[in-house]
Motif scaffolding. Sequence first.
Motif, PDB file in Angstrom:
ATOM      1  N   LEU A  39       5.613  -3.947  -4.171  1.00 50.38           N
ATOM      2  CA  LEU A  39       6.170  -4.234  -2.854  1.00 50.38           C
ATOM      3  C   LEU A  39       7.447  -3.455  -2.573  1.00 50.38           C
ATOM      4  CD1 LEU A  39       5.503  -8.041  -3.135  1.00 50.38           C
ATOM      5  CD2 LEU A  39       4.357  -6.496  -1.525  1.00 50.38           C
ATOM      6  N   ALA A  56       0.829  -1.218   0.000  1.00 43.15           N
ATOM      7  CA  ALA A  56       0.000   0.000   0.000  1.00 43.15           C
ATOM      8  C   ALA A  56       0.854   1.255   0.000  1.00 43.15           C
ATOM      9  CB  ALA A  56      -0.944  -0.004   1.203  1.00 43.15           C
ATOM     10  N   GLY A  57       1.982   1.199  -0.759  1.00 38.78           N
ATOM     11  CA  GLY A  57       2.731   2.429  -0.995  1.00 38.78           C
ATOM     12  C   GLY A  57       2.017   3.191  -2.113  1.00 38.78           C
ATOM     13  N   CYS A 113      10.867   2.859  -8.233  1.00 38.25           N
ATOM     14  CA  CYS A 113      11.317   3.751  -7.177  1.00 38.25           C
ATOM     15  C   CYS A 113      12.621   4.434  -7.544  1.00 38.25           C
ATOM     16  CB  CYS A 113      11.471   3.020  -5.835  1.00 38.25           C
ATOM     17  SG  CYS A 113      12.118   4.128  -4.555  1.00 38.25           S
ATOM     18  N   TYR A 121      18.947  17.749  -2.983  1.00 42.52           N
ATOM     19  CA  TYR A 121      17.681  18.350  -3.420  1.00 42.52           C
ATOM     20  C   TYR A 121      16.926  18.903  -2.233  1.00 42.52           C
ATOM     21  CZ  TYR A 121      15.551  14.123  -1.550  1.00 42.52           C
ATOM     22  OH  TYR A 121      15.159  13.108  -0.700  1.00 42.52           O
ATOM     23  N   LEU A 158       9.400 -11.785  -2.710  1.00 44.25           N
ATOM     24  CA  LEU A 158       8.229 -12.593  -3.089  1.00 44.25           C
ATOM     25  C   LEU A 158       8.242 -12.965  -4.565  1.00 44.25           C
ATOM     26  CD1 LEU A 158       5.190 -11.107  -1.124  1.00 44.25           C
ATOM     27  CD2 LEU A 158       6.072 -13.425  -1.035  1.00 44.25           C
ATOM     28  N   ILE A 198       8.905  16.091  -4.802  1.00 46.71           N
ATOM     29  CA  ILE A 198       9.117  16.965  -5.957  1.00 46.71           C
ATOM     30  C   ILE A 198       8.485  16.331  -7.192  1.00 46.71           C
ATOM     31  CG2 ILE A 198      10.865  17.851  -7.582  1.00 46.71           C
ATOM     32  CD1 ILE A 198      12.846  17.979  -5.250  1.00 46.71           C
ATOM     33  N   VAL A 228      -3.406  -5.570   0.166  1.00 47.56           N
ATOM     34  CA  VAL A 228      -2.800  -6.229   1.336  1.00 47.56           C
ATOM     35  C   VAL A 228      -1.495  -5.527   1.682  1.00 47.56           C
ATOM     36  CG1 VAL A 228      -2.148  -8.448   2.308  1.00 47.56           C
ATOM     37  CG2 VAL A 228      -3.646  -8.388   0.342  1.00 47.56           C
ATOM     38  N   LEU A 243      13.029   5.017   2.555  1.00 46.71           N
ATOM     39  CA  LEU A 243      13.710   3.943   1.851  1.00 46.71           C
ATOM     40  C   LEU A 243      13.638   4.075   0.337  1.00 46.71           C
ATOM     41  CD1 LEU A 243      15.089   1.144   2.442  1.00 46.71           C
ATOM     42  CD2 LEU A 243      12.828   0.131   2.020  1.00 46.71           C
ATOM     43  N   TYR A 244      14.787   4.015  -0.316  1.00 45.96           N
ATOM     44  CA  TYR A 244      14.838   3.864  -1.764  1.00 45.96           C
ATOM     45  C   TYR A 244      14.982   2.382  -2.100  1.00 45.96           C
ATOM     46  CZ  TYR A 244      16.219   8.797  -2.829  1.00 45.96           C
ATOM     47  OH  TYR A 244      16.288  10.167  -2.974  1.00 45.96           O
ATOM     48  N   GLY A 288      14.206   6.304  -5.923  1.00 40.69           N
ATOM     49  CA  GLY A 288      14.213   7.646  -5.357  1.00 40.69           C
ATOM     50  C   GLY A 288      13.504   8.694  -6.189  1.00 40.69           C
ATOM     51  N   HIS A 347       2.699   3.961   7.562  1.00 38.04           N
ATOM     52  CA  HIS A 347       3.910   3.497   8.262  1.00 38.04           C
ATOM     53  C   HIS A 347       5.151   4.121   7.626  1.00 38.04           C
ATOM     54  CE1 HIS A 347       5.739   0.729   5.305  1.00 38.04           C
ATOM     55  NE2 HIS A 347       4.514   0.665   4.825  1.00 38.04           N
TER      56      HIS A 347
HETATM   57  C1  LIG Z   1      13.507  10.446   1.160  1.00 37.89           C
HETATM   58  C2  LIG Z   1      12.798  10.210  -0.131  1.00 37.89           C
HETATM   59  C3  LIG Z   1      12.536  11.283  -0.956  1.00 37.89           C
HETATM   60  C4  LIG Z   1      11.899  11.081  -2.170  1.00 37.89           C
HETATM   61  N1  LIG Z   1      11.633  12.160  -2.958  1.00 37.89           N
HETATM   62  C5  LIG Z   1      10.963  11.980  -4.105  1.00 37.89           C
HETATM   63  C6  LIG Z   1      10.581  13.122  -4.874  1.00 37.89           C
HETATM   64  O1  LIG Z   1      10.854  14.266  -4.516  1.00 37.89           O
HETATM   65  N2  LIG Z   1       9.895  12.886  -6.025  1.00 37.89           N
HETATM   66  C7  LIG Z   1       9.549  11.624  -6.444  1.00 37.89           C
HETATM   67  O2  LIG Z   1       8.942  11.489  -7.502  1.00 37.89           O
HETATM   68  N3  LIG Z   1       9.894  10.520  -5.715  1.00 37.89           N
HETATM   69  C8  LIG Z   1      10.587  10.686  -4.574  1.00 37.89           C
HETATM   70  N4  LIG Z   1      10.899   9.606  -3.807  1.00 37.89           N
HETATM   71  C9  LIG Z   1      10.618   8.258  -4.289  1.00 37.89           C
HETATM   72  C10 LIG Z   1       9.213   7.800  -4.009  1.00 37.89           C
HETATM   73  O3  LIG Z   1       8.749   8.257  -2.774  1.00 37.89           O
HETATM   74  C11 LIG Z   1       9.177   6.277  -4.120  1.00 37.89           C
HETATM   75  O4  LIG Z   1       9.673   5.898  -5.381  1.00 37.89           O
HETATM   76  C12 LIG Z   1       7.788   5.688  -3.961  1.00 37.89           C
HETATM   77  O5  LIG Z   1       7.176   6.160  -2.808  1.00 37.89           O
HETATM   78  C13 LIG Z   1       7.886   4.158  -3.946  1.00 37.89           C
HETATM   79  O6  LIG Z   1       6.592   3.657  -3.762  1.00 37.89           O
HETATM   80  P1  LIG Z   1       6.304   2.093  -3.797  1.00 37.89           P
HETATM   81  O7  LIG Z   1       4.820   1.968  -3.676  1.00 37.89           O
HETATM   82  O8  LIG Z   1       6.974   1.469  -4.964  1.00 37.89           O
HETATM   83  O9  LIG Z   1       7.090   1.488  -2.547  1.00 37.89           O
HETATM   84  P2  LIG Z   1       6.771   1.582  -0.985  1.00 37.89           P
HETATM   85  O10 LIG Z   1       6.186   2.882  -0.627  1.00 37.89           O
HETATM   86  O11 LIG Z   1       7.992   1.150  -0.275  1.00 37.89           O
HETATM   87  O12 LIG Z   1       5.598   0.499  -0.805  1.00 37.89           O
HETATM   88  C14 LIG Z   1       5.804  -0.882  -0.776  1.00 37.89           C
HETATM   89  C15 LIG Z   1       4.870  -1.436   0.289  1.00 37.89           C
HETATM   90  O13 LIG Z   1       4.875  -2.863   0.233  1.00 37.89           O
HETATM   91  C16 LIG Z   1       4.718  -3.321   1.549  1.00 37.89           C
HETATM   92  N5  LIG Z   1       5.156  -4.717   1.620  1.00 37.89           N
HETATM   93  C17 LIG Z   1       6.421  -5.192   1.489  1.00 37.89           C
HETATM   94  N6  LIG Z   1       6.446  -6.537   1.607  1.00 37.89           N
HETATM   95  C18 LIG Z   1       5.165  -6.912   1.815  1.00 37.89           C
HETATM   96  C19 LIG Z   1       4.519  -8.192   2.003  1.00 37.89           C
HETATM   97  N7  LIG Z   1       5.219  -9.317   2.012  1.00 37.89           N
HETATM   98  N8  LIG Z   1       3.175  -8.209   2.171  1.00 37.89           N
HETATM   99  C20 LIG Z   1       2.428  -7.068   2.144  1.00 37.89           C
HETATM  100  N9  LIG Z   1       2.983  -5.820   1.976  1.00 37.89           N
HETATM  101  C21 LIG Z   1       4.324  -5.762   1.801  1.00 37.89           C
HETATM  102  C22 LIG Z   1       5.612  -2.383   2.367  1.00 37.89           C
HETATM  103  O14 LIG Z   1       5.285  -2.425   3.738  1.00 37.89           O
HETATM  104  C23 LIG Z   1       5.296  -1.041   1.703  1.00 37.89           C
HETATM  105  O15 LIG Z   1       4.253  -0.354   2.344  1.00 37.89           O
HETATM  106  C24 LIG Z   1      11.529   9.777  -2.581  1.00 37.89           C
HETATM  107  C25 LIG Z   1      11.748   8.685  -1.725  1.00 37.89           C
HETATM  108  C26 LIG Z   1      12.381   8.888  -0.513  1.00 37.89           C
HETATM  109  C27 LIG Z   1      12.634   7.709   0.348  1.00 37.89           C
END
Ligand SMILES: Cc1cc2nc3c(=O)[nH]c(=O)nc-3n(C[C@H](O)[C@H](O)[C@H](O)COP(=O)(O)OP(=O)(O)OC[C@H]3O[C@@H](n4cnc5c(N)ncnc54)[C@H](O)[C@@H]3O)c2cc1C
Length: 376
Positions: free
Chosen positions: A215, A27-28, A353, A269, A222, A67, A49, A327-328, A355, A56
Motif C-alpha cells: 500500500l 496496484a503499484g 520504497c 539524479y 491499514l 533508474i 484491490v 510520492l516517496y 525513492g 493514477h
Molecule cells: C519521482 C520518483 C522517482 C523515482 N525514481 C526511481 C528510480 O529511478 N529507480 C527506482 O528503483 N525507484 C524509483 N522510485 C521509487 C519507486 O517508484 C517506488 O519505490 C515504487 O514505485 C513504490 O511502489 P509501491 O507499489 O510500494 O507503492 P505505490 O506505487 O505508491 O502503490 C501503492 C498503491 O496502494 C494503493 N492504496 C493505498 N491505500 C489503499 C487502500 N486503502 N485500498 C486499496 N489501495 C490502496 C495506492 O493507491 C497505490 O496505488 C521513484 C519514485 C518517485 C516518486
Amino acid sequence: MPSPAPSGPHEPVRSRPPLLDALVLGAGVHGLCSAFALRRAGLRRITVVEAHGPGHELGGSHGRTRITRSSYDRPRFVQMAREAHARGWPELEAALGRSLRIRTPGLFFGPPGPFDAYVAATLGAGADVEPLPAAAARARFPLLAVDDGEQALLDHTAAMVLAAETMAGLRAWLAEHGVELRWQSPVRHLEVEDDAVVATCGDERLRARCAVAALGAWLPRLLADGGPPLVPLRQSVGYFAVDAPAAQCRAPAFPVWARIAPGDDGFSYGLPDHADAGLKLALHRTVGRADALDATVPPADPQALSRLARERFAVPVRGLRASERCLYAMAPEHEFTIAPAPVSPRLIAVAACSGHGFKFGPVVGRIAAELALAGR
Ligand SMILES: Cc1cc2nc3c(=O)[nH]c(=O)nc-3n(C[C@H](O)[C@H](O)[C@H](O)COP(=O)(O)OP(=O)(O)OC[C@H]3O[C@@H](n4cnc5c(N)ncnc54)[C@H](O)[C@@H]3O)c2cc1C
C-alpha cells in the motif's frame, strides 16, 4: 485504523464470501509484481484491490521511466540489484514478451562524503562497475557537470526502466491470466480470521487464504504495526530541453546518473530523454515534513527545477518542457520491509520504497509471494 483484529470464536458466522487464493492490496509496482509472482506460482483466484484507477498519479509508481543500477551504499542493495538484473527483470520481460529496459551507462558521482560509501560498497561487492576520473566522466558525458575532485563510478549494469510500459504490461498480463483487478476500491478495513485475511471495500468483504499489503505510503493506515513508520514525501520531477543535439540526450549517449553530495538537497539524479519528453531531472528528497496523503497535489515549482537544471547540466538549458509530482514513502535508513504482519503469517506487509524501490519490483514481488504462500 487499528491493526487488523483476529475474529473471535463467538463471532456469528455471517454468510461468508468465497475464499480466494490470494488478495493483493495496492496496484503499484510491488502489488502488481506480487500478483504476478503468485499467479506464476500457480494460484488462480487472485484479486488485486486498488483505491484509484489504473496509472493514477497519487502514489509512487507512475511516470515514464526509472533508474536501475548496482551502485549502492550498502552491499545488500548491490546484491539485490544483481538478482533483479540477472533474474527478476529477464523473467518479467520474457513473460510480457517485450524488453522493459533500455541499456545505457550509469554515472554515479560526488564529492567526498556520502558518496564514499557508494564507492566502497559497490566495488567491494564486485559489481560490474568501474571508477572513472572526473575528467574522463566529463569527456564521456559532456552534458553533465562533474566537478574536479569528484569521484565517479561507471555502472555497466545500469539501464533506464520503462516504468509506464512495465505497469501497463503487468496489468495486461494479470488480466489475461485471470487475475481480477478491482479499481476505485479502497480497502477501509482489514481483519484476520482463522483461515483467512478479510478486506472490507465499501460494503463488501473479500476473503483470501493469504494477502499481500503493498500500500506504499498508505500502509500504516491499514496495518499500524505491520511495518516501519513511513513518511510520505512528494517529489518534483522536471523534463528539460538543453542546448545539445537530440542524439546526445538519448540512450546510450546520455547516462542514467546521480550526484550524491552532502546535505538534505545533495542527492540529484536524472535520465536520458525518452520519447521526446526531455532530460528527466529531480532531487532525491528524503527528509522533510510529511506531506498530506489525500490532499490535492500542488504542481512542481518550475523555478526550483530550473535552478537545479542550470546546476547539473553543463550546457545551456533551453527550457522546462514538463513536470510531475510523485510520492516517496520514506522508511528509516531507506530500508525495505517485506515480512509477515505480526497479526498473522497469512498477511504480508510490503514497504519497499524510500525513492528507490521500482528497480527491485520483480524481486520484492517474488519475496512477498513466497512469504504469502508459506504463511497460508
Ligand atoms: C519521482 C520518483 C522517482 C523515482 N525514481 C526511481 C528510480 O529511478 N529507480 C527506482 O528503483 N525507484 C524509483 N522510485 C521509487 C519507486 O517508484 C517506488 O519505490 C515504487 O514505485 C513504490 O511502489 P509501491 O507499489 O510500494 O507503492 P505505490 O506505487 O505508491 O502503490 C501503492 C498503491 O496502494 C494503493 N492504496 C493505498 N491505500 C489503499 C487502500 N486503502 N485500498 C486499496 N489501495 C490502496 C495506492 O493507491 C497505490 O496505488 C521513484 C519514485 C518517485 C516518486
